[in-house]
Design an enzyme around this catalytic site. Structure first.
Site, PDB file in Angstrom:
ATOM      1  N   HIS A  18       0.843  -1.203   0.000  1.00 13.82           N
ATOM      2  CA  HIS A  18       0.000   0.000   0.000  1.00 13.82           C
ATOM      3  C   HIS A  18       0.879   1.254   0.000  1.00 13.82           C
ATOM      4  CE1 HIS A  18      -3.030  -2.643   2.354  1.00 13.82           C
ATOM      5  NE2 HIS A  18      -3.559  -2.441   1.160  1.00 13.82           N
ATOM      6  N   LYS A  42     -18.176  -6.352   7.572  1.00 15.97           N
ATOM      7  CA  LYS A  42     -16.906  -7.065   7.725  1.00 15.97           C
ATOM      8  C   LYS A  42     -16.443  -6.937   9.164  1.00 15.97           C
ATOM      9  CE  LYS A  42     -14.421  -7.054   3.302  1.00 15.97           C
ATOM     10  NZ  LYS A  42     -13.217  -6.530   2.649  1.00 15.97           N
ATOM     11  N   ARG A  91      -1.946  -6.190  -8.290  1.00 19.32           N
ATOM     12  CA  ARG A  91      -0.826  -7.119  -8.053  1.00 19.32           C
ATOM     13  C   ARG A  91      -0.779  -8.220  -9.089  1.00 19.32           C
ATOM     14  NH1 ARG A  91      -2.778  -8.138  -2.088  1.00 19.32           N
ATOM     15  NH2 ARG A  91      -4.589  -8.211  -3.427  1.00 19.32           N
ATOM     16  N   SER A 129      -2.748  -7.818   3.057  1.00 25.93           N
ATOM     17  CA  SER A 129      -2.994  -7.617   4.490  1.00 25.93           C
ATOM     18  C   SER A 129      -3.353  -8.943   5.151  1.00 25.93           C
ATOM     19  CB  SER A 129      -4.137  -6.627   4.703  1.00 25.93           C
ATOM     20  OG  SER A 129      -3.781  -5.369   4.210  1.00 25.93           O
TER      21      SER A 129
HETATM   22  O1  PNS Z   1      -8.827  -2.954   0.477  1.00 23.76           O
HETATM   23  P1  PNS Z   1     -10.084  -3.522  -0.122  1.00 23.76           P
HETATM   24  O2  PNS Z   1     -10.896  -4.248   0.933  1.00 23.76           O
HETATM   25  O3  PNS Z   1      -9.812  -4.367  -1.320  1.00 23.76           O
HETATM   26  O4  PNS Z   1     -10.957  -2.244  -0.610  1.00 23.76           O
HETATM   27  C1  PNS Z   1     -12.203  -2.423  -1.222  1.00 23.76           C
HETATM   28  C2  PNS Z   1     -12.916  -1.080  -1.415  1.00 23.76           C
HETATM   29  C3  PNS Z   1     -13.015  -0.327  -0.105  1.00 23.76           C
HETATM   30  C4  PNS Z   1     -12.168  -0.236  -2.397  1.00 23.76           C
HETATM   31  C5  PNS Z   1     -14.337  -1.380  -1.971  1.00 23.76           C
HETATM   32  O5  PNS Z   1     -14.942  -2.349  -1.170  1.00 23.76           O
HETATM   33  C6  PNS Z   1     -15.239  -0.167  -2.025  1.00 23.76           C
HETATM   34  O6  PNS Z   1     -15.075   0.681  -2.861  1.00 23.76           O
HETATM   35  N1  PNS Z   1     -16.227  -0.117  -1.085  1.00 23.76           N
HETATM   36  C7  PNS Z   1     -17.170   0.981  -0.989  1.00 23.76           C
HETATM   37  C8  PNS Z   1     -18.560   0.520  -1.383  1.00 23.76           C
HETATM   38  C9  PNS Z   1     -18.841   0.757  -2.857  1.00 23.76           C
HETATM   39  O7  PNS Z   1     -18.706   1.859  -3.359  1.00 23.76           O
HETATM   40  N2  PNS Z   1     -19.191  -0.315  -3.567  1.00 23.76           N
HETATM   41  C10 PNS Z   1     -19.467  -0.278  -4.993  1.00 23.76           C
HETATM   42  C11 PNS Z   1     -18.213  -0.523  -5.821  1.00 23.76           C
HETATM   43  S1  PNS Z   1     -18.503  -1.817  -6.892  1.00 23.76           S
END
Ligand code: PNS
Length: 161
Positions: A18, A42, A91, A129
């Site tokens: 990150h 979560k 990645r 993570s």
């Molecule tokens: O680090 P992560 O868990 O891979 O991050 C995922 C994240 C936070 C980027 C994604 O879950 C997100 O954008 N969540 C917000 C909810 C949202 O907007 N969902 C619609 C997108 S398809």
């Protein structure tokens, strides 16, 4: 016009992968908001406040980077922040499929917002993570995978030392 971008994620916890993306993105945009998602469905290892605080501690030397949290749709947060760019790290090909779908969905919901992808540096390609948490939990070394402060917090969390 100010080019403001958002790098969203769970950051549970922040890894060197990150960090690498954050440093590189901060070179490209005027202002980078590192946004920790609050996802009530979560159950992260670190609370939202702990994740926010670890990020602030590790990013304090970067003048154009701010740490924030958000709940709900990312595109709504983007609008509130008047940010036009979502930054994501990639990645592997396996990331691509998920990220591609998210980027298209976000673009459908907010056509004015674009997603840019930065390829991970090769040395971090294996890092996540969740694997870091598992390694620490099982007694392995992660000192070259996370910032020293995060390693400390991980050890405290699992072994209260
Ligand atoms: O680090 P992560 O868990 O891979 O991050 C995922 C994240 C936070 C980027 C994604 O879950 C997100 O954008 N969540 C917000 C909810 C949202 O907007 N969902 C619609 C997108 S398809």
């Amino acid at each position: 016009m100010l080019r403001r971008a958002v790098y969203p994620g769970s950051f549970d916890p922040l890894t060197n992968g990150h960090l690498d993306i954050i440093h590189r993105a901060a070179e490209i945009v005027d202002e980078l908001l590192v946004a920790v998602v609050c996802n009530p469905s979560k159950s992260p290892l670190f609370s939202l406040e702990e994740r926010r605080q670890m990020l602030s501690e590790c990013l304090r030397g970067l003048p154009n980077v701010r740490v924030d949290c958000f709940e709900g749709l990312l595109v709504d947060y983007m609008r509130v922040q008047q940010a036009g760019i979502i930054v994501k790290g990639l990645r592997a090909v396996s990331d691509f499929e998920v990220e591609f779908q998210m980027a298209l969905m976000n673009r459908k919901l907010a056509p004015e917002v674009d997603t840019i992808f930065l390829m991970t540096s090769a040395k971090h390609a294996f890092l996540s993570s969740s694997s870091v948490k598992e390694v620490v939990k099982l007694g392995g070394q992660v000192s070259d995978m996370v910032p020293p402060y995060v390693e400390e917090r991980l050890l405290k969390k699992f072994f209260s030392r």
